[in-house]
Design a protein around this motif. Structure first.
Motif, PDB file in Angstrom:
ATOM      1  N   GLU A 125      73.123 -16.800 -86.876  1.00  0.00           N
ATOM      2  CA  GLU A 125      74.132 -16.225 -87.775  1.00  0.00           C
ATOM      3  C   GLU A 125      75.287 -17.209 -87.986  1.00  0.00           C
ATOM      4  OE1 GLU A 125      75.422 -13.545 -90.464  1.00  0.00           O
ATOM      5  OE2 GLU A 125      73.538 -13.394 -89.360  1.00  0.00           O
ATOM      6  N   PHE A 126      75.676 -17.918 -86.942  1.00  0.00           N
ATOM      7  CA  PHE A 126      76.716 -18.939 -87.054  1.00  0.00           C
ATOM      8  C   PHE A 126      76.306 -20.005 -88.071  1.00  0.00           C
ATOM      9  CE2 PHE A 126      77.793 -23.266 -85.392  1.00  0.00           C
ATOM     10  CZ  PHE A 126      79.109 -23.297 -85.838  1.00  0.00           C
ATOM     11  N   LEU A 127      75.089 -20.512 -87.953  1.00  0.00           N
ATOM     12  CA  LEU A 127      74.617 -21.548 -88.878  1.00  0.00           C
ATOM     13  C   LEU A 127      74.517 -21.030 -90.307  1.00  0.00           C
ATOM     14  CD1 LEU A 127      71.967 -23.303 -86.630  1.00  0.00           C
ATOM     15  CD2 LEU A 127      74.264 -24.120 -87.222  1.00  0.00           C
ATOM     16  N   ASP A 128      74.080 -19.781 -90.481  1.00  0.00           N
ATOM     17  CA  ASP A 128      74.011 -19.187 -91.822  1.00  0.00           C
ATOM     18  C   ASP A 128      75.399 -19.087 -92.442  1.00  0.00           C
ATOM     19  OD1 ASP A 128      71.266 -18.914 -91.656  1.00  0.00           O
ATOM     20  OD2 ASP A 128      71.320 -16.763 -91.199  1.00  0.00           O
ATOM     21  N   ARG A 129      76.369 -18.633 -91.663  1.00  0.00           N
ATOM     22  CA  ARG A 129      77.728 -18.481 -92.186  1.00  0.00           C
ATOM     23  C   ARG A 129      78.415 -19.835 -92.365  1.00  0.00           C
ATOM     24  NH1 ARG A 129      80.115 -12.906 -89.457  1.00  0.00           N
ATOM     25  NH2 ARG A 129      78.192 -11.724 -89.716  1.00  0.00           N
ATOM     26  N   LEU A 130      78.088 -20.787 -91.508  1.00  0.00           N
ATOM     27  CA  LEU A 130      78.656 -22.125 -91.640  1.00  0.00           C
ATOM     28  C   LEU A 130      78.222 -22.769 -92.946  1.00  0.00           C
ATOM     29  CD1 LEU A 130      80.355 -24.341 -90.255  1.00  0.00           C
ATOM     30  CD2 LEU A 130      78.232 -25.170 -89.214  1.00  0.00           C
ATOM     31  N   GLU A 131      76.997 -22.489 -93.357  1.00  0.00           N
ATOM     32  CA  GLU A 131      76.478 -23.040 -94.613  1.00  0.00           C
ATOM     33  C   GLU A 131      77.303 -22.555 -95.812  1.00  0.00           C
ATOM     34  OE1 GLU A 131      72.181 -23.740 -96.758  1.00  0.00           O
ATOM     35  OE2 GLU A 131      72.410 -22.003 -95.456  1.00  0.00           O
ATOM     36  N   ASP A 132      77.841 -21.351 -95.713  1.00  0.00           N
ATOM     37  CA  ASP A 132      78.642 -20.781 -96.799  1.00  0.00           C
ATOM     38  C   ASP A 132      80.121 -21.129 -96.700  1.00  0.00           C
ATOM     39  OD1 ASP A 132      76.368 -19.588 -97.858  1.00  0.00           O
ATOM     40  OD2 ASP A 132      76.655 -17.752 -96.687  1.00  0.00           O
ATOM     41  N   THR A 133      80.503 -21.831 -95.669  1.00  0.00           N
ATOM     42  CA  THR A 133      81.892 -22.228 -95.447  1.00  0.00           C
ATOM     43  C   THR A 133      81.995 -23.718 -95.724  1.00  0.00           C
ATOM     44  OG1 THR A 133      82.072 -20.526 -93.755  1.00  0.00           O
ATOM     45  CG2 THR A 133      83.759 -22.235 -93.747  1.00  0.00           C
ATOM     46  N   ARG A 134      82.889 -24.119 -96.587  1.00  0.00           N
ATOM     47  CA  ARG A 134      82.874 -25.511 -97.039  1.00  0.00           C
ATOM     48  C   ARG A 134      83.846 -26.443 -96.353  1.00  0.00           C
ATOM     49  NH1 ARG A 134      78.552 -26.056 -97.328  1.00  0.00           N
ATOM     50  NH2 ARG A 134      79.237 -28.150 -96.998  1.00  0.00           N
ATOM     51  N   VAL A 135      84.785 -25.945 -95.568  1.00  0.00           N
ATOM     52  CA  VAL A 135      85.772 -26.853 -94.990  1.00  0.00           C
ATOM     53  C   VAL A 135      86.229 -26.351 -93.628  1.00  0.00           C
ATOM     54  CG1 VAL A 135      87.783 -25.760 -96.053  1.00  0.00           C
ATOM     55  CG2 VAL A 135      87.843 -28.203 -95.573  1.00  0.00           C
ATOM     56  N   GLY A 136      86.605 -27.292 -92.791  1.00  0.00           N
ATOM     57  CA  GLY A 136      87.166 -26.984 -91.485  1.00  0.00           C
ATOM     58  C   GLY A 136      88.106 -28.099 -91.093  1.00  0.00           C
ATOM     59  N   MET A 137      88.626 -28.025 -89.893  1.00  0.00           N
ATOM     60  CA  MET A 137      89.539 -29.047 -89.379  1.00  0.00           C
ATOM     61  C   MET A 137      88.789 -29.878 -88.343  1.00  0.00           C
ATOM     62  SD  MET A 137      92.448 -28.532 -90.973  1.00  0.00           S
ATOM     63  CE  MET A 137      93.726 -29.329 -90.005  1.00  0.00           C
ATOM     64  N   LEU A 138      88.702 -31.187 -88.587  1.00  0.00           N
ATOM     65  CA  LEU A 138      87.964 -32.098 -87.711  1.00  0.00           C
ATOM     66  C   LEU A 138      88.934 -33.036 -87.008  1.00  0.00           C
ATOM     67  CD1 LEU A 138      85.180 -33.262 -86.763  1.00  0.00           C
ATOM     68  CD2 LEU A 138      85.297 -34.780 -88.762  1.00  0.00           C
ATOM     69  N   SER A 139      88.758 -33.196 -85.695  1.00  0.00           N
ATOM     70  CA  SER A 139      89.539 -34.162 -84.922  1.00  0.00           C
ATOM     71  C   SER A 139      88.600 -34.905 -83.983  1.00  0.00           C
ATOM     72  CB  SER A 139      90.648 -33.468 -84.122  1.00  0.00           C
ATOM     73  OG  SER A 139      90.079 -32.645 -83.121  1.00  0.00           O
ATOM     74  N   ALA A 140      89.039 -36.092 -83.585  1.00  0.00           N
ATOM     75  CA  ALA A 140      88.242 -36.885 -82.638  1.00  0.00           C
ATOM     76  C   ALA A 140      89.153 -37.881 -81.945  1.00  0.00           C
ATOM     77  CB  ALA A 140      87.119 -37.627 -83.348  1.00  0.00           C
ATOM     78  N   GLY A 141      88.913 -38.063 -80.650  1.00  0.00           N
ATOM     79  CA  GLY A 141      89.705 -39.038 -79.909  1.00  0.00           C
ATOM     80  C   GLY A 141      91.191 -38.804 -80.126  1.00  0.00           C
ATOM     81  N   SER A 142      91.906 -39.855 -80.512  1.00  0.00           N
ATOM     82  CA  SER A 142      93.346 -39.744 -80.738  1.00  0.00           C
ATOM     83  C   SER A 142      93.684 -39.338 -82.172  1.00  0.00           C
ATOM     84  CB  SER A 142      94.021 -41.080 -80.417  1.00  0.00           C
ATOM     85  OG  SER A 142      93.507 -42.092 -81.272  1.00  0.00           O
ATOM     86  N   ALA A 143      92.680 -39.167 -83.032  1.00  0.00           N
ATOM     87  CA  ALA A 143      92.918 -38.794 -84.427  1.00  0.00           C
ATOM     88  C   ALA A 143      93.277 -37.313 -84.529  1.00  0.00           C
ATOM     89  CB  ALA A 143      91.689 -39.096 -85.280  1.00  0.00           C
ATOM     90  N   ARG A 144      94.329 -37.019 -85.257  1.00  0.00           N
ATOM     91  CA  ARG A 144      94.753 -35.631 -85.445  1.00  0.00           C
ATOM     92  C   ARG A 144      93.724 -34.880 -86.293  1.00  0.00           C
ATOM     93  NH1 ARG A 144      96.590 -38.390 -89.563  1.00  0.00           N
ATOM     94  NH2 ARG A 144      97.135 -37.414 -91.528  1.00  0.00           N
ATOM     95  N   ALA A 145      93.736 -33.571 -86.190  1.00  0.00           N
ATOM     96  CA  ALA A 145      92.814 -32.739 -86.976  1.00  0.00           C
ATOM     97  C   ALA A 145      93.218 -32.757 -88.446  1.00  0.00           C
ATOM     98  CB  ALA A 145      92.833 -31.306 -86.450  1.00  0.00           C
ATOM     99  N   VAL A 146      92.229 -32.968 -89.305  1.00  0.00           N
ATOM    100  CA  VAL A 146      92.450 -32.971 -90.752  1.00  0.00           C
ATOM    101  C   VAL A 146      91.354 -32.135 -91.413  1.00  0.00           C
ATOM    102  CG1 VAL A 146      93.649 -35.204 -90.817  1.00  0.00           C
ATOM    103  CG2 VAL A 146      91.164 -35.135 -91.048  1.00  0.00           C
ATOM    104  N   GLN A 153      89.242 -46.417 -93.649  1.00  0.00           N
ATOM    105  CA  GLN A 153      90.571 -46.635 -93.076  1.00  0.00           C
ATOM    106  C   GLN A 153      91.236 -45.362 -92.545  1.00  0.00           C
ATOM    107  OE1 GLN A 153      91.519 -49.749 -92.437  1.00  0.00           O
ATOM    108  NE2 GLN A 153      89.508 -50.200 -93.317  1.00  0.00           N
ATOM    109  N   THR A 154      90.532 -44.224 -92.562  1.00  0.00           N
ATOM    110  CA  THR A 154      91.132 -42.996 -92.037  1.00  0.00           C
ATOM    111  C   THR A 154      91.192 -43.047 -90.513  1.00  0.00           C
ATOM    112  OG1 THR A 154      89.014 -41.844 -91.908  1.00  0.00           O
ATOM    113  CG2 THR A 154      90.280 -41.607 -93.968  1.00  0.00           C
ATOM    114  N   ASP A 155      92.102 -42.275 -89.952  1.00  0.00           N
ATOM    115  CA  ASP A 155      92.206 -42.197 -88.495  1.00  0.00           C
ATOM    116  C   ASP A 155      90.904 -41.709 -87.874  1.00  0.00           C
ATOM    117  OD1 ASP A 155      94.820 -43.101 -88.579  1.00  0.00           O
ATOM    118  OD2 ASP A 155      95.704 -41.096 -88.418  1.00  0.00           O
ATOM    119  N   LEU A 156      90.243 -40.745 -88.537  1.00  0.00           N
ATOM    120  CA  LEU A 156      88.972 -40.229 -88.006  1.00  0.00           C
ATOM    121  C   LEU A 156      87.917 -41.316 -87.953  1.00  0.00           C
ATOM    122  CD1 LEU A 156      88.495 -36.701 -89.587  1.00  0.00           C
ATOM    123  CD2 LEU A 156      88.619 -37.261 -87.160  1.00  0.00           C
TER     124      LEU A 156
END
Length: 158
Positions: free
Chosen positions: A8-29, A51-54
């Motif tokens: 169900e998570f994967l099905d709903r994720l497919e219908d959701t187009r954006v989230g906030m991604l962060s990694a290491g010292s890069a802030r969430a965008v 050239q993005t922080d991510l």
């Protein structure tokens, strides 16, 4: 139960187009994700600029977090995994679209394009009936002095 929630998570994720991604010292965008829902590993792909922080933070196995919430409020999740850079032209061809094209003057051949691969390890997931169902459950709980049923919650692994 967790297999049901994972599907169900994967099905709903497919219908959701954006989230906030962060990694290491890069802030969430905010980032749009792409994935193949037939992929059991649920690898997520992102297109960004070199050239993005991510992009700079992503390395082999860099810890990352992707926070996602659907617009209808039926999905909330925190996904932990690893983020790495990829130079897979076939994957870029597969996920390239008009939204990505708007960010790069040179189109798919723009030298600044960087493909990021996010391999989820674990996700804490909340599945609800959405905002209207939530309001109904709160009102019902107030009237009946009961606890509202706000959906399912689980931690799933990949």
């Amino acid at each position: 139960m967790s297999d049901h929630i994972k599907k169900e998570f994967l099905d709903r994720l497919e219908d959701t187009r954006v989230g906030m991604l962060s990694a290491g010292s890069a802030r969430a965008v905010p980032m749009s994700h792409y994935f193949d829902d037939d992929d059991p590993s649920a690898t997520l792909w992102f297109i960004t600029a070199k050239q993005t922080d991510l992009s700079k933070a992503a390395g082999a196995g860099t810890p990352g977090t992707f926070i996602v919430s659907s617009t209808d409020e039926s999905l909330h999740a925190r996904v932990e995994g690893t983020l790495s850079v990829s130079n897979d032209p076939a994957k870029l061809d597969d996920i390239w679209n008009k939204v990505a094209e708007a960010w790069f003057e040179g189109g798919k051949q723009d030298p600044d394009i960087q493909l990021l691969r996010f391999d989820p390890l674990e996700a804490e997931v909340w599945l609800t009936g959405g905002s209207l169902k939530f309001l109904y459950e709160i009102a019902k709980a107030q009237l009946t002095e009961s606890t509202p049923d706000v959906g399912e919650h689980a931690v799933i692994t990949f």
